[in-house]
Design an enzyme around this catalytic site. Structure first.
Site, PDB file in Angstrom:
ATOM      1  N   TRP A  60      13.168   9.760 -68.415  1.00  0.00           N
ATOM      2  CA  TRP A  60      11.843   9.198 -68.146  1.00  0.00           C
ATOM      3  C   TRP A  60      10.796  10.299 -67.990  1.00  0.00           C
ATOM      4  O   TRP A  60      11.036  11.311 -67.338  1.00  0.00           O
ATOM      5  CB  TRP A  60      11.917   8.385 -66.853  1.00  0.00           C
ATOM      6  N   ILE A  61       9.603  10.059 -68.575  1.00  0.00           N
ATOM      7  CA  ILE A  61       8.431  10.879 -68.243  1.00  0.00           C
ATOM      8  C   ILE A  61       7.266   9.950 -67.939  1.00  0.00           C
ATOM      9  O   ILE A  61       7.217   8.810 -68.408  1.00  0.00           O
ATOM     10  CB  ILE A  61       8.036  11.865 -69.368  1.00  0.00           C
ATOM     11  N   ASN A  62       6.316  10.468 -67.134  1.00  0.00           N
ATOM     12  CA  ASN A  62       5.047   9.771 -66.995  1.00  0.00           C
ATOM     13  C   ASN A  62       3.894  10.765 -67.011  1.00  0.00           C
ATOM     14  O   ASN A  62       3.744  11.492 -68.002  1.00  0.00           O
ATOM     15  CB  ASN A  62       5.023   8.792 -65.813  1.00  0.00           C
ATOM     16  N   ASP A  63       3.106  10.859 -65.977  1.00  0.00           N
ATOM     17  CA  ASP A  63       1.806  11.524 -66.041  1.00  0.00           C
ATOM     18  C   ASP A  63       1.852  12.956 -66.575  1.00  0.00           C
ATOM     19  O   ASP A  63       2.699  13.748 -66.145  1.00  0.00           O
ATOM     20  CB  ASP A  63       1.180  11.616 -64.659  1.00  0.00           C
ATOM     21  N   GLN A  79       5.305  14.710 -65.177  1.00  0.00           N
ATOM     22  CA  GLN A  79       6.233  14.038 -64.274  1.00  0.00           C
ATOM     23  C   GLN A  79       7.495  13.648 -65.045  1.00  0.00           C
ATOM     24  O   GLN A  79       7.412  13.010 -66.104  1.00  0.00           O
ATOM     25  CB  GLN A  79       5.575  12.799 -63.679  1.00  0.00           C
ATOM     26  N   TRP A  87      11.739   5.397 -63.526  1.00  0.00           N
ATOM     27  CA  TRP A  87      11.010   6.259 -62.589  1.00  0.00           C
ATOM     28  C   TRP A  87      11.892   6.606 -61.398  1.00  0.00           C
ATOM     29  O   TRP A  87      12.565   5.757 -60.818  1.00  0.00           O
ATOM     30  CB  TRP A  87       9.734   5.557 -62.128  1.00  0.00           C
ATOM     31  N   SER A 123       1.644  13.856 -58.951  1.00  0.00           N
ATOM     32  CA  SER A 123       0.700  14.413 -59.920  1.00  0.00           C
ATOM     33  C   SER A 123      -0.327  15.347 -59.307  1.00  0.00           C
ATOM     34  O   SER A 123      -0.585  15.330 -58.100  1.00  0.00           O
ATOM     35  CB  SER A 123      -0.028  13.277 -60.638  1.00  0.00           C
ATOM     36  N   ARG A 186      -4.032  10.915 -53.295  1.00  0.00           N
ATOM     37  CA  ARG A 186      -3.231  11.688 -54.243  1.00  0.00           C
ATOM     38  C   ARG A 186      -4.012  12.124 -55.491  1.00  0.00           C
ATOM     39  O   ARG A 186      -5.123  11.708 -55.759  1.00  0.00           O
ATOM     40  CB  ARG A 186      -2.000  10.897 -54.668  1.00  0.00           C
ATOM     41  N   GLU A 241      -6.138   6.277 -58.889  1.00  0.00           N
ATOM     42  CA  GLU A 241      -5.163   7.305 -59.225  1.00  0.00           C
ATOM     43  C   GLU A 241      -5.744   8.242 -60.284  1.00  0.00           C
ATOM     44  O   GLU A 241      -6.662   7.898 -61.026  1.00  0.00           O
ATOM     45  CB  GLU A 241      -3.877   6.671 -59.765  1.00  0.00           C
TER      46      GLU A 241
END
Length: 590
Positions: A60-63, A79, A87, A123, A186, A241
């Site tokens: 998994w990857i995100n931001d 991330q 996640w 992040s 955040r 965010e």
């Protein structure tokens, strides 16, 4: 960006019935599946795996975090779950590139290890500080789940690869005070240096339902003080965010600006990612550095219905200034819309979209986005088509390339707009509603016309990207709708009633601000197996879709140009290329 309390958010959505207000995107939540976070991947399924978009070999990857250009290398931190395809177990992964196309994976930059981030390294951003080098600002989560702002420094700033990072013990540098929500604090932005001798960064937050962007100031990049008031806030928008805050030029529509640029001919952009909707929006306005206040122009909505960087599957974006080519570049995350079970079976989830340049449009009313020029180095076999009329109900196949992995640029000439359907300004329809009602198969006057991507010959499966032109009875100007419709994209059946068991196949849509005085409009679409990334009118409206066909895959996919309007449309020019796989895509340490 972290995972907020999903249960409370979903209850909020139900209670306020946001679905009746076109607040979509619930299925795109990266929900918490603790039992799956560390489920190891035995093998990777490549059926729908993109070939020229950024992603790690598995998981998994995100931001995107803190993209930066430093000592001849582009760095992308992001991330990443080291242990599974959902996640969880989030660290800052790190890759480098010389050309934004080929990427080498390095060992992770930071991971949870100290009291101020033991619950998560979320992040943030990276800033190049003169005399000190690059410094990471990031959100850490402590054992009480309070969100804190921390910093990390390279062990050796002279190393262009920035391989090793240190988290000093004098962290955190910012903590929520008694007036703030410690679970909604955040994603610090890249900092900028002001004439008053202070560095400034923006941190996202909320108070009840009001979205907030706080400014923090520091003289030494270690001791930070919150400004007396937010730089901006807006009621009923929820948690902000991944804020982004940067200037754009009012006179130079070819080059980007660095964050610390000060001049009379500028506007500022404030972008926020809305935790409630999983969409982003931005405004253009004026920033007063003496008062630390940002005031939107007021020409577009400051909220859910505002302008977007991308009207599709796109979130948690981050820009950076590229000193090498004097441009601002945008990175953004496109989540999977497949089922959780299928994400685990295929062994990967999430991509970064193709990096895009960011400029103010010459109208000064919006931004425009375009794939970085480096991506064109992957173009292979080439076909073209010129001055080809398409009558109502016709579709013409684009042959000679690989339709599942292609770059297509087309300019349409529609001529007279007399046959355009009437758009009544009293309509409450948003673009998404119009796209749902007037899909690609619904006959119109001028349009629908555009591309049919990832299609079977009988159109059992297809993802259309198209325009439909209306006549606005109030302004007497054309109102152009752009849609990317994933509803007919796949024959795959849902596996159950829960969100995790359903594919997310939405239509996405936005209006395109063009007058079409010359009767022309352009479309560019990058197709990469499960990604359909489209740029209308040279990047005025951008839509990214994620799709998972069963039959229209690899060599069995087809690409067409179509018209279902009574007005004949001319393909004035069409240029299409195979897209090759980069020579290197994150091979290395990871």
């Amino acid at each position: 960006m972290g995972v907020s309390n999903v249960v409370s958010v979903l209850l909020f959505l139900v209670i306020t019935n946001l679905s009746n207000q076109n607040i979509k995107g619930i299925d795109a939540f990266h929900q918490i599946y603790e039992e799956l976070q560390s489920e190891s991947v035995e093998s990777v399924n490549h059926l729908h795996r993109p070939n020229f978009h950024f992603q790690p070999p598995k998981h998994w990857i995100n931001d995107p975090n803190g993209p930066v250009y430093y000592k001849g290398l582009y760095h992308l931190f992001y991330q990443y779950n080291t242990k599974g395809a959902v996640w969880g177990n989030i660290i800052w992964a790190h890759s480098v590139s010389k050309d934004l196309v080929n990427w080498e994976a390095l060992e992770p930059a930071i991971h949870p290890s100290k009291w101020f981030d033991i619950g998560g390294t979320w992040s943030g951003s990276i800033t190049i500080v003169p005399g000190k080098g690059p410094i990471i600002l990031y959100t850490g989560v402590n054992q009480n789940e309070t969100q804190l702002q921390n910093y990390a420094i390279p062990e050796d700033p002279s190393d262009p690869y920035l391989r090793k990072w240190i988290k000093p013990d004098d962290n955190p540098i910012a903590m929520p005070d008694y007036t703030m929500n410690g679970s909604a604090f955040r994603d610090p932005t890249t900092a900028w240096f002001s004439k008053d001798g202070h560095w400034r960064t923006v941190v996202g937050s909320k108070r009840k339902r009001r979205g907030i962007a706080y400014i923090y100031r520091s003289r030494d990049f270690k001791h930070w003080v919150k400004a007396k008031h937010p730089v901006h806030s807006k009621e009923s928008t929820g948690m902000w965010e991944c804020p982004d805050f940067f200037p754009v030029s009012l006179t130079d529509f070819q080059n980007g600006l660095d964050l610390d640029y000060v001049g009379p001919n500028t506007k500022h952009v404030l972008k926020v990612s809305l935790d409630i909707t999983r969409y982003e929006y931005y405004t253009l306005g004026k920033y007063d550095p003496k008062k630390d206040r940002y005031i939107p122009d007021g020409n577009t909505p400051d909220g859910w219905e505002g302008l977007r960087f991308d009207y599709g599957n796109f979130y948690a974006s981050k820009t950076f200034f590229d000193y090498k080519k004097n441009r601002r570049i945008l990175w953004g995350w496109a989540n999977e819309s497949d089922t959780v079970e299928d994400d685990i079976l295929k062994g990967w989830a999430g991509i970064q979209v193709i990096p895009r340049t960011v400029l103010l449009d010459s109208s000064k009313k919006q931004l425009v986005f375009w794939p970085v020029e480096e991506i064109e180095s992957l173009r292979g076999n080439y076909v073209r088509m010129n001055n080809h009329d398409i009558k109502m109900g016709q579709r013409i196949e684009v042959k000679g390339i690989t339709p599942a992995q292609a770059d297509v640029e087309v300019t349409f000439y529609v001529g007279s707009l007399e046959k355009a359907e009437t758009f009544d300004p009293s309509f409450t329809f948003e673009p998404l509603d119009l796209c749902k009602i007037k899909g690609s198969n619904v006959k119109g006057g001028v349009g629908p016309f555009g591309l049919i991507t990832l299609a079977t010959p009988d159109l059992e499966e297809y993802t259309p990207v198209f325009f439909r032109v209306f006549k606005d009875t109030k302004t007497h100007k054309p109102k152009v709708l752009m849609c990317s419709d994933a509803r007919p994209s796949s024959l795959k059946q849902d596996k159950g009633p829960l969100a995790k068991d359903r594919m997310y196949k939405p239509p996405f849509a936005g209006f395109v601000d063009v007058d079409m005085a010359d009767g022309r409009i352009s479309l560019r679409t990058l197709i990469d197996h499960s990604v359909v990334e489209s740029f209308g009118a040279l990047g005025k409206t951008v839509i990214t879709s994620r799709v998972y066909p069963v039959k229209a895959v690899k060599e069995n996919a087809h690409l067409y140009v179509f018209n279902n309007g009574t007005q004949t449309v001319t393909i004035e020019s069409l240029n299409a290329w195979n897209m090759e796989r980069p020579l290197q895509m994150n091979e290395g340490a990871l």
